[in-house]
Design a protein around this motif. Structure first.
Motif, PDB file in Angstrom:
ATOM      1  N   LEU A  37       0.860  -1.177   0.000  1.00 57.99           N
ATOM      2  CA  LEU A  37       0.000   0.000   0.000  1.00 57.99           C
ATOM      3  C   LEU A  37       0.897   1.228   0.000  1.00 57.99           C
ATOM      4  O   LEU A  37       1.974   1.213   0.598  1.00 57.99           O
ATOM      5  N   PRO A  38       0.508   2.304  -0.682  1.00 59.24           N
ATOM      6  CA  PRO A  38       1.314   3.525  -0.597  1.00 59.24           C
ATOM      7  C   PRO A  38       1.542   3.938   0.849  1.00 59.24           C
ATOM      8  O   PRO A  38       0.709   3.662   1.717  1.00 59.24           O
ATOM      9  N   ALA A  39       2.656   4.566   1.096  1.00 54.02           N
ATOM     10  CA  ALA A  39       2.968   5.017   2.454  1.00 54.02           C
ATOM     11  C   ALA A  39       1.845   5.910   2.975  1.00 54.02           C
ATOM     12  O   ALA A  39       1.200   6.645   2.221  1.00 54.02           O
ATOM     13  N   GLU A  62      -7.560  -3.614   7.447  1.00 53.09           N
ATOM     14  CA  GLU A  62      -6.900  -4.775   8.033  1.00 53.09           C
ATOM     15  C   GLU A  62      -7.918  -5.649   8.772  1.00 53.09           C
ATOM     16  O   GLU A  62      -7.888  -6.882   8.669  1.00 53.09           O
ATOM     17  N   ALA A  63      -8.820  -5.013   9.514  1.00 54.29           N
ATOM     18  CA  ALA A  63      -9.829  -5.758  10.261  1.00 54.29           C
ATOM     19  C   ALA A  63     -10.731  -6.564   9.337  1.00 54.29           C
ATOM     20  O   ALA A  63     -11.209  -7.646   9.712  1.00 54.29           O
ATOM     21  N   ASP A  64     -10.956  -6.071   8.132  1.00 55.42           N
ATOM     22  CA  ASP A  64     -11.806  -6.770   7.177  1.00 55.42           C
ATOM     23  C   ASP A  64     -11.024  -7.710   6.273  1.00 55.42           C
ATOM     24  O   ASP A  64     -11.567  -8.268   5.310  1.00 55.42           O
ATOM     25  N   GLY A  65      -9.733  -7.890   6.563  1.00 56.43           N
ATOM     26  CA  GLY A  65      -8.938  -8.872   5.834  1.00 56.43           C
ATOM     27  C   GLY A  65      -8.462  -8.444   4.467  1.00 56.43           C
ATOM     28  O   GLY A  65      -8.018  -9.283   3.667  1.00 56.43           O
ATOM     29  N   LEU A  66      -8.510  -7.144   4.167  1.00 54.19           N
ATOM     30  CA  LEU A  66      -8.055  -6.664   2.860  1.00 54.19           C
ATOM     31  C   LEU A  66      -6.583  -6.290   2.860  1.00 54.19           C
ATOM     32  O   LEU A  66      -5.935  -6.291   1.809  1.00 54.19           O
ATOM     33  N   HIS A  71       5.559  -6.472   9.917  1.00 47.22           N
ATOM     34  CA  HIS A  71       6.368  -5.649  10.799  1.00 47.22           C
ATOM     35  C   HIS A  71       7.767  -5.434  10.236  1.00 47.22           C
ATOM     36  O   HIS A  71       8.445  -6.375   9.826  1.00 47.22           O
ATOM     37  N   GLY A  72       8.148  -4.177  10.184  1.00 44.33           N
ATOM     38  CA  GLY A  72       9.453  -3.812   9.668  1.00 44.33           C
ATOM     39  C   GLY A  72       9.518  -3.716   8.159  1.00 44.33           C
ATOM     40  O   GLY A  72      10.560  -3.364   7.599  1.00 44.33           O
ATOM     41  N   VAL A  73       8.392  -4.023   7.486  1.00 48.59           N
ATOM     42  CA  VAL A  73       8.383  -4.004   6.012  1.00 48.59           C
ATOM     43  C   VAL A  73       7.367  -3.001   5.479  1.00 48.59           C
ATOM     44  O   VAL A  73       7.686  -2.147   4.662  1.00 48.59           O
ATOM     45  N   GLY A  74       6.112  -3.117   5.940  1.00 43.47           N
ATOM     46  CA  GLY A  74       5.085  -2.204   5.458  1.00 43.47           C
ATOM     47  C   GLY A  74       3.717  -2.858   5.475  1.00 43.47           C
ATOM     48  O   GLY A  74       3.521  -3.933   6.053  1.00 43.47           O
ATOM     49  N   THR A  75       2.755  -2.217   4.825  1.00 38.96           N
ATOM     50  CA  THR A  75       1.391  -2.712   4.734  1.00 38.96           C
ATOM     51  C   THR A  75       1.128  -3.185   3.315  1.00 38.96           C
ATOM     52  O   THR A  75       1.426  -2.471   2.347  1.00 38.96           O
TER      53      THR A  75
END
Length: 253
Positions: A37-39, A62-66, A71-75
């Motif tokens: 995802l973009p920063a 995130e809560a809806d699983g999308l 950790h340490g990398v990004g979304t």
């Protein structure tokens, strides 16, 4: 900040409007599975909102699983999820079709091999016998879901591996007159080896579920010994009722 730089809806909370925009982009393939995802700072600039508002939207996704945070990398956009019933006798391909998922299959190899000792024992292969090993990469929407190796007993001969790009192995066996009548399956959590992770386009050590299924035909004759690595941190769910229990595994809710 007016929150309208990207045409956000004005009658809903800003975080929810951002949620809807990002969810639409994920569904439409603008952000494909496993893409970052973009920063959040970029999203703040794009939507002209506060960092807190963007974080609320990301947390809801995130809560809806999308989305998932590494950790340490990004979304990142999560791999597409599916449920796999454990109480019926259907192949994975049939399960996905029932859920409206178009399964894509790449046959990575089909070779006569000396089976591993445990596979040879389950398939009742005589000493020195060989079996056909078919390795397939299964996915949906361009994203890999599982890596599957199927060892076929001599009793399941006549398989053309090329057929398995478009059709399920169970269907092909049925058409050859050796339908699957029953199966035994075990599932356990594993971490992907570097080789497996490379094929599945994931970091080594990523979580996966290993499904080992022995499919048998008439009279309990073994036909196929399957090893399927399903990507992701899936969970097993039980739906219990007086009439029985239905088990499935799929993505966490």
């Amino acid at each position: 900040m007016n929150g309208r730089r990207s045409g956000l809806e004005s009658r809903v909370p800003k975080y929810l409007a951002i949620y809807r925009v990002l969810a639409d982009r994920i569904a439409g393939g603008h952000y494909p599975a496993d893409a970052p995802l973009p920063a959040q700072r970029e999203l703040v600039e794009e939507f002209d909102v506060s960092l807190m508002t963007v974080r609320q939207a990301v947390q809801a996704l995130e809560a809806d699983g999308l989305l998932e945070t590494r950790h340490g990398v990004g979304t990142f956009v999560r791999q597409p999820g599916f449920s796999y019933g454990l109480t019926g006798l259907r192949s994975l391909a049939q399960e996905l079709v029932e859920q409206g998922i178009e399964l894509e299959t790449e046959v990575l190899g089909a070779n006569l091999v000396d089976p591993p000792a445990d596979v040879g024992a389950r398939l009742r292969v005589p000493a020195g016998g060989r079996v056909l090993a078919v390795e397939r990469l299964r996915g949906a929407g361009g994203s890999p879901l599982l890596l599957q190796t199927s060892y076929l007993s001599p009793g399941a001969s006549g398989i053309d591996a090329g057929q398995l790009r478009e059709r399920s192995l169970y269907r092909v066996l049925e058409e050859l007159g050796t339908p699957v009548r029953e199966a035994s399956e075990t599932i356990r959590a594993v971490a992907l080896t570097p080789g497996q992770a490379d094929v599945l386009n994931l970091p080594p050590g990523s979580p996966a579920l290993l499904s080992c299924r022995l499919s048998r035909g008439d009279g309990g004759v073994p036909l196929v010994d399957d090893r399927a690595l399903l990507v992701g941190d899936a969970v097993i769910t039980a739906e219990r009722a007086a009439s029985g229990t239905n088990l499935s595994y799929g993505p966490p809710s």
